[in-house]
Design a protein around this motif. Structure first.
Motif, PDB file in Angstrom:
ATOM      1  N   GLU A 154      -9.229 -10.003   3.399  1.00 33.81           N
ATOM      2  CA  GLU A 154      -8.344 -10.735   4.351  1.00 33.81           C
ATOM      3  C   GLU A 154      -8.573 -11.064   5.465  1.00 33.81           C
ATOM      4  OE1 GLU A 154      -4.769  -8.602   3.994  1.00 33.81           O
ATOM      5  OE2 GLU A 154      -4.295  -8.725   2.086  1.00 33.81           O
ATOM      6  N   ASP A 155      -9.139 -10.229   6.425  1.00 33.59           N
ATOM      7  CA  ASP A 155      -9.752 -10.375   7.705  1.00 33.59           C
ATOM      8  C   ASP A 155     -10.950 -11.674   7.589  1.00 33.59           C
ATOM      9  OD1 ASP A 155      -8.012  -8.580   8.581  1.00 33.59           O
ATOM     10  OD2 ASP A 155      -9.495  -6.980   8.861  1.00 33.59           O
ATOM     11  N   SER A 156     -11.641 -11.569   6.714  1.00 32.16           N
ATOM     12  CA  SER A 156     -12.854 -12.424   6.755  1.00 32.16           C
ATOM     13  C   SER A 156     -12.411 -13.748   6.232  1.00 32.16           C
ATOM     14  CB  SER A 156     -13.945 -11.905   5.806  1.00 32.16           C
ATOM     15  OG  SER A 156     -13.345 -11.609   4.512  1.00 32.16           O
ATOM     16  N   GLY A 157     -11.360 -13.775   5.284  1.00 28.40           N
ATOM     17  CA  GLY A 157     -10.876 -15.083   4.870  1.00 28.40           C
ATOM     18  C   GLY A 157     -10.202 -15.899   5.698  1.00 28.40           C
ATOM     19  N   PRO A 214       0.717  -1.334   0.184  1.00 26.58           N
ATOM     20  CA  PRO A 214       0.277  -0.033  -0.061  1.00 26.58           C
ATOM     21  C   PRO A 214       0.917   1.271   0.022  1.00 26.58           C
ATOM     22  CG  PRO A 214      -0.921  -1.568   1.464  1.00 26.58           C
ATOM     23  CD  PRO A 214       0.517  -2.240   1.105  1.00 26.58           C
ATOM     24  N   GLN A 215       2.007   1.300   0.774  1.00 28.07           N
ATOM     25  CA  GLN A 215       2.808   2.374   0.659  1.00 28.07           C
ATOM     26  C   GLN A 215       3.271   2.806  -0.621  1.00 28.07           C
ATOM     27  OE1 GLN A 215       2.930  -0.234   2.926  1.00 28.07           O
ATOM     28  NE2 GLN A 215       2.166   0.773   4.637  1.00 28.07           N
ATOM     29  N   GLU A 269      -8.987  -0.650   1.480  1.00 22.18           N
ATOM     30  CA  GLU A 269      -9.883  -1.172   2.707  1.00 22.18           C
ATOM     31  C   GLU A 269     -10.893  -2.458   2.320  1.00 22.18           C
ATOM     32  OE1 GLU A 269     -12.258   2.266   3.466  1.00 22.18           O
ATOM     33  OE2 GLU A 269     -10.615   3.432   4.552  1.00 22.18           O
ATOM     34  N   GLU A 270     -11.231  -2.431   1.484  1.00 23.33           N
ATOM     35  CA  GLU A 270     -12.009  -3.780   0.957  1.00 23.33           C
ATOM     36  C   GLU A 270     -11.030  -5.003   0.995  1.00 23.33           C
ATOM     37  OE1 GLU A 270     -13.370  -2.761  -3.090  1.00 23.33           O
ATOM     38  OE2 GLU A 270     -15.146  -1.386  -2.654  1.00 23.33           O
ATOM     39  N   LEU A 271      -9.826  -4.857   0.472  1.00 22.79           N
ATOM     40  CA  LEU A 271      -8.907  -5.764   0.338  1.00 22.79           C
ATOM     41  C   LEU A 271      -8.548  -6.379   1.858  1.00 22.79           C
ATOM     42  CD1 LEU A 271      -6.559  -4.981  -2.500  1.00 22.79           C
ATOM     43  CD2 LEU A 271      -8.067  -6.893  -2.302  1.00 22.79           C
ATOM     44  N   ALA A 272      -8.265  -5.136   2.851  1.00 26.43           N
ATOM     45  CA  ALA A 272      -8.019  -5.698   4.059  1.00 26.43           C
ATOM     46  C   ALA A 272      -9.288  -6.328   4.813  1.00 26.43           C
ATOM     47  CB  ALA A 272      -7.754  -4.310   4.840  1.00 26.43           C
ATOM     48  N   GLU A 273     -10.391  -5.983   4.585  1.00 34.37           N
ATOM     49  CA  GLU A 273     -11.808  -6.535   5.158  1.00 34.37           C
ATOM     50  C   GLU A 273     -11.813  -8.071   4.426  1.00 34.37           C
ATOM     51  OE1 GLU A 273     -15.058  -4.388   3.978  1.00 34.37           O
ATOM     52  OE2 GLU A 273     -14.262  -2.621   5.287  1.00 34.37           O
TER      53      GLU A 273
END
Length: 377
Positions: free
Chosen positions: A374-377, A337-338, A368-372
């Protein structure tokens, strides 16, 4: 006190697959100058110097040294760099080190390339006699014939000849001892790592028959013979060597559809294919063949670099729906992301602040969608 390491040069991202490159007797890691930078686009390339050659200390080995001693130094270097498993490619004595690693330390290798080398280097007596003469007289008498031993007539690389002249005689002689004692012919069948053999058709030191002997013994290995190449093929025929190594390391070029799926993801491509109509079919075929089959498969740029360029171009033209798709692709291609943020900040300077402002908003949403996910996966 930490033991001294082989002198080495690292190129490429630390996060990329590691690849170690070994030199020939009498040369330094400069042997790989025309190949290593290209390989470092997709790999963490570490090339090293033999003891007493280039920048490596001469006392790392002594009289009676073995190829196993050199292989141990290579493993010490890998351990110090935090590299557990790695691809390996080596020329001549460097190739012998690779064969030793493949037989005695197969758990450390992901692939092996042996260039202009052998499982046994001729008559052991000749190597011992060379070692003794070098200890008595130094290296100048050998330097005079370097071009004839290394290259086809009329070709030379002055920097490598200089490396030969400046090598430490005692360390050079110890490497000769190692070559005299080296013989893995009866253990080649144990090599199970994916193996590439590269022979120079005009190589007087290790002619193609010696590489063919290894290829015949190593199940599933590949042999490539390079016309016009002598003993130091990476210096004389770098493009051919690069092509052979890339095919081994990365596999044959993927089709346009394969690359499209690898970069954009199956979900996106399946959705695009499901929406395809007779009217749009030719366009979808054009994209797969041209954009993905010709441009994205060109090895001149890495996929990371192509993602950076694509993000910038999409910001410049205000294609924010496409930008969202390629932010996802950029993450798949290894950008953090950086790094994505740095690309968008650069775009602000050259494409305009309003365009970059919209781009940051789009990228923020996708990240943010990707982070969500990953968290749900």
């Amino acid at each position: 006190m930490t033991a001294p390491l082989l002198n080495h040069l690292s190129q490429g991202p630390d996060s990329a697959p590691p690849l170690l490159l070994g030199p020939s007797l009498g040369t330094s890691y400069a042997l790989w100058d025309a190949v290593a930078p290209e390989l470092s686009v997709t790999h963490r390339v570490v090339r090293w110097d033999l003891p007493g050659h280039g920048g490596s200390a001469a006392d790392l080995i002594g009289p009676g040294a073995s190829v196993g001693d050199l292989a141990a130094l290579v493993l010490d270097l890998a351990d110090a760099l935090g590299i557990d498993r790695f691809g390996y490619a080596g020329v001549s004595l460097g190739g012998a080190v690779g064969l030793h690693l493949a037989v005695h330390h197969p758990d450390r290798l992901t692939s092996l390339a042996v260039l202009c080398s052998a499982a046994r280097f001729g008559d052991a007596t000749a190597w011992r006699e060379r070692a003794e003469r070098v200890r008595r007289e130094g290296l100048e008498w050998l330097v005079e014939s370097a071009d004839a031993r290394w290259f086809t007539p009329g070709f030379t690389v002055p920097a490598l000849v200089r490396d030969h002249r400046e090598a430490d005689p005692e360390a050079y002689a110890a490497c000769c001892d190692a070559l005299a004692a080296f013989d893995l012919r009866d253990r080649l069948g144990e090599i199970a790592v994916p193996t590439l053999l590269v022979a120079g058709r005009q190589d007087p030191a290790t002619p193609p028959a010696q590489l063919r002997e290894i290829a015949d013994a190593v199940t599933g290995s590949t042999l490539v013979e390079l016309p016009g190449a002598s003993h130091l093929a990476p210096a004389q025929c770098p493009r051919a060597v690069l092509a052979a190594l890339r095919t081994q390391l990365d596999g044959p070029p993927a089709s346009g559809m394969e690359v499209r799926r690898q970069v954009l993801g199956d979900t996106h491509v399946d959705r695009a294919q499901a929406r395809q109509t007779p009217f749009t079919a030719r366009f979808q075929d054009f994209i797969s063949r041209y954009a993905w089959g010709e441009i994205w498969t060109d090895p001149t740029l890495s996929r990371r670099e192509r993602s950076m360029i694509t993000l910038t171009a999409l910001v410049a033209h205000g294609h924010y729906d496409e930008l969202a798709m390629h932010v996802r692709a950029a993450r798949r291609n290894g950008l953090t992301p950086q790094e994505i943020g740095a690309v968008l900040l650069q775009s602000a300077v050259y494409c305009g602040v309003p365009a970059a402002n919209s781009a940051f908003a789009t990228a923020q949403r996708v990240l943010e969608e990707l982070a969500e996910e990953e968290d749900s996966g």
